[in-house]
Design an enzyme around this catalytic site. Sequence first.
Site, PDB file in Angstrom:
ATOM      1  N   GLY A 173      52.355  50.407  36.618  1.00  0.00           N
ATOM      2  CA  GLY A 173      51.525  50.297  35.418  1.00  0.00           C
ATOM      3  C   GLY A 173      51.503  48.882  34.905  1.00  0.00           C
ATOM      4  O   GLY A 173      51.995  47.983  35.529  1.00  0.00           O
TER       5      GLY A 173
ATOM      6  N   LYS B  69      31.086  49.778  24.298  1.00  0.00           N
ATOM      7  CA  LYS B  69      31.486  49.674  22.887  1.00  0.00           C
ATOM      8  C   LYS B  69      31.898  48.244  22.536  1.00  0.00           C
ATOM      9  O   LYS B  69      31.809  47.849  21.369  1.00  0.00           O
ATOM     10  CB  LYS B  69      32.581  50.690  22.563  1.00  0.00           C
TER      11      LYS B  69
ATOM     12  N   ARG C 232      39.519  42.960  18.832  1.00  0.00           N
ATOM     13  CA  ARG C 232      39.407  41.499  18.976  1.00  0.00           C
ATOM     14  C   ARG C 232      37.959  41.041  19.121  1.00  0.00           C
ATOM     15  O   ARG C 232      37.609  39.934  18.713  1.00  0.00           O
ATOM     16  CB  ARG C 232      40.261  41.020  20.151  1.00  0.00           C
TER      17      ARG C 232
HETATM   18  N1  LIG Z   1      41.816  51.994  28.073  1.00  0.00           N
HETATM   19  C1  LIG Z   1      42.465  51.543  27.035  1.00  0.00           C
HETATM   20  O1  LIG Z   1      42.869  52.287  26.195  1.00  0.00           O
HETATM   21  C2  LIG Z   1      42.665  50.089  26.918  1.00  0.00           C
HETATM   22  C3  LIG Z   1      43.417  49.575  25.869  1.00  0.00           C
HETATM   23  C4  LIG Z   1      43.592  48.242  25.832  1.00  0.00           C
HETATM   24  C5  LIG Z   1      42.992  47.447  26.823  1.00  0.00           C
HETATM   25  N2  LIG Z   1      42.248  47.989  27.774  1.00  0.00           N
HETATM   26  C6  LIG Z   1      41.571  47.236  28.805  1.00  0.00           C
HETATM   27  O2  LIG Z   1      42.532  46.784  29.723  1.00  0.00           O
HETATM   28  C7  LIG Z   1      42.095  45.557  30.293  1.00  0.00           C
HETATM   29  C8  LIG Z   1      43.170  44.535  30.095  1.00  0.00           C
HETATM   30  O3  LIG Z   1      43.388  44.337  28.723  1.00  0.00           O
HETATM   31  P1  LIG Z   1      44.679  43.628  28.167  1.00  0.00           P
HETATM   32  O4  LIG Z   1      44.530  43.662  26.677  1.00  0.00           O
HETATM   33  O5  LIG Z   1      45.901  44.193  28.786  1.00  0.00           O
HETATM   34  O6  LIG Z   1      44.550  42.163  28.792  1.00  0.00           O
HETATM   35  P2  LIG Z   1      43.916  40.861  28.132  1.00  0.00           P
HETATM   36  O7  LIG Z   1      42.445  40.965  28.108  1.00  0.00           O
HETATM   37  O8  LIG Z   1      44.590  40.661  26.841  1.00  0.00           O
HETATM   38  O9  LIG Z   1      44.320  39.666  29.140  1.00  0.00           O
HETATM   39  C9  LIG Z   1      45.656  39.262  29.269  1.00  0.00           C
HETATM   40  C10 LIG Z   1      46.236  39.851  30.535  1.00  0.00           C
HETATM   41  O10 LIG Z   1      45.563  39.282  31.650  1.00  0.00           O
HETATM   42  C11 LIG Z   1      46.519  38.918  32.626  1.00  0.00           C
HETATM   43  N3  LIG Z   1      45.975  37.862  33.466  1.00  0.00           N
HETATM   44  C12 LIG Z   1      45.655  36.608  33.112  1.00  0.00           C
HETATM   45  N4  LIG Z   1      45.187  35.917  34.176  1.00  0.00           N
HETATM   46  C13 LIG Z   1      45.213  36.773  35.221  1.00  0.00           C
HETATM   47  C14 LIG Z   1      44.829  36.680  36.599  1.00  0.00           C
HETATM   48  N5  LIG Z   1      44.339  35.560  37.088  1.00  0.00           N
HETATM   49  N6  LIG Z   1      44.974  37.781  37.365  1.00  0.00           N
HETATM   50  C15 LIG Z   1      45.461  38.937  36.869  1.00  0.00           C
HETATM   51  N7  LIG Z   1      45.830  39.094  35.587  1.00  0.00           N
HETATM   52  C16 LIG Z   1      45.695  38.028  34.773  1.00  0.00           C
HETATM   53  C17 LIG Z   1      47.693  38.467  31.803  1.00  0.00           C
HETATM   54  O11 LIG Z   1      48.875  38.523  32.518  1.00  0.00           O
HETATM   55  C18 LIG Z   1      47.686  39.510  30.668  1.00  0.00           C
HETATM   56  O12 LIG Z   1      48.398  40.662  31.049  1.00  0.00           O
HETATM   57  C19 LIG Z   1      40.791  45.213  29.581  1.00  0.00           C
HETATM   58  O13 LIG Z   1      39.723  45.664  30.363  1.00  0.00           O
HETATM   59  C20 LIG Z   1      40.860  46.020  28.300  1.00  0.00           C
HETATM   60  O14 LIG Z   1      39.603  46.302  27.773  1.00  0.00           O
HETATM   61  C21 LIG Z   1      42.101  49.296  27.851  1.00  0.00           C
END
Ligand SMILES: NC(=O)c1ccc[n+]([C@@H]2O[C@H](COP(=O)([O-])OP(=O)(O)OC[C@H]3O[C@@H](n4cnc5c(N)ncnc54)[C@H](O)[C@@H]3O)[C@@H](O)[C@H]2O)c1
Length: 361
Positions: free
Chosen positions: A7, A197, A261
Amino acid sequence: MNKKIRGSAIAKIVGNNALRHDNIDETVTMYVYEEIIDGKKLTEIINEQHENVKYLPGIKLPPNVVAVPDVVEAAKDADILVFVVPHQFIKTLCSTLLGKIKPTATGLSLIKGFDVAEGGGIDLISHIITKHLRIEVSVLMGANLANEVALEKFCETTIGCKNKRIAPVLRDIIQTDYFRVVVVDDVDAVEVCGALKNIVACGAGFVDGLGLGDNTKAAVIRLGLMEMIKFVDVFYPGSKLSTFFESCGVADLITTCYGGRNRRVSEAFVKTGKTIEELEKEMLNGQKLQGPITAAEVNHMLKNKSMEESFLNFYSCFLYFTAVHRICTREIEPKEMIECIREHPEHMKVRNGFVPGRCSL
Ligand SMILES: NC(=O)c1ccc[n+]([C@@H]2O[C@H](COP(=O)([O-])OP(=O)(O)OC[C@H]3O[C@@H](n4cnc5c(N)ncnc54)[C@H](O)[C@@H]3O)[C@@H](O)[C@H]2O)c1
């Protein structure tokens, strides 16, 4: 069968559930894109302090969650792969994993966004993962702002899964007493809601930045929702209207348009005049903004299909999504948004029953 789970941001939940369920391996490996924080590797900090000090500070992860900087190592032998990276990185990730995962593995994608497809369309991220890794992929979307989930504040989420054998397993790894799961089989609609959204939230942020008030904000959220429904109706026929009433639909829309955000940065975009990229750097501490990218991807397809603002095919156009994209790219000023949606097809309809005008869902 023992389940091994890999995960990321949802690792706290999955880690705790792995300790509770006998049929899940205790150790949950979490791929972490390596970064150096104050001279030390982020993975080492996570494994010593059990805290992701950069992306989830102040929250303890269960000790059975192990951060791994190598994605192949993290995914090795996993039965369930949970995908949570910004959507722009997914193809690279998949090509790194190709041939290195269990062929019987199943995926769960939390990624909100699209990919631009050849020929002028868009691809769903879950379809990209399936295409590249040849595994079945379910999705999880919902009103789940990560910091509130991490603080164990009550919320709901939606899992879209077609496989009746896998669905209860996915629920077992995700559901807790504060994170309640509803599983539906309308997988594509669940995922499309999660991506679209973020576009609506940008418009809500522009309204906040312009100081237009709560009625205007409610109006743009509603128009955004109607365009989400129309988008699914046109491009993913066979989907269900009921999916929009799950957490992935209206609930996620509300939370994103008030707390997310995309809304926050879009408000600052109007108030400061800075670019999205500048604000992303200043305000998000390495996090990515999905709304403007998703708006561009959707616009790429709408433009190719002459559905941005067509007067020839008035009811099929997406004036709100188009306006948000043009504002993000500074083609038009934020204050022009209302003019762009004043003559919205929604306002030309006479309702005939409860189901939105032309929508056959
Ligand atoms: N389904 C849900 O409930 C839910 C909730 C929150 C976020 N999300 C989704 O999850 C996804 C990730 O969101 P987030 O908030 O964890 O991340 P984020 O958008 O805040 O980005 C930061 C993450 O990206 C990683 N990262 C940076 N450069 C990278 C690279 N080159 N390769 C791989 N990883 C890299 C970082 O390590 C960090 O974990 C997004 O699509 C977001 O919309 C989904």
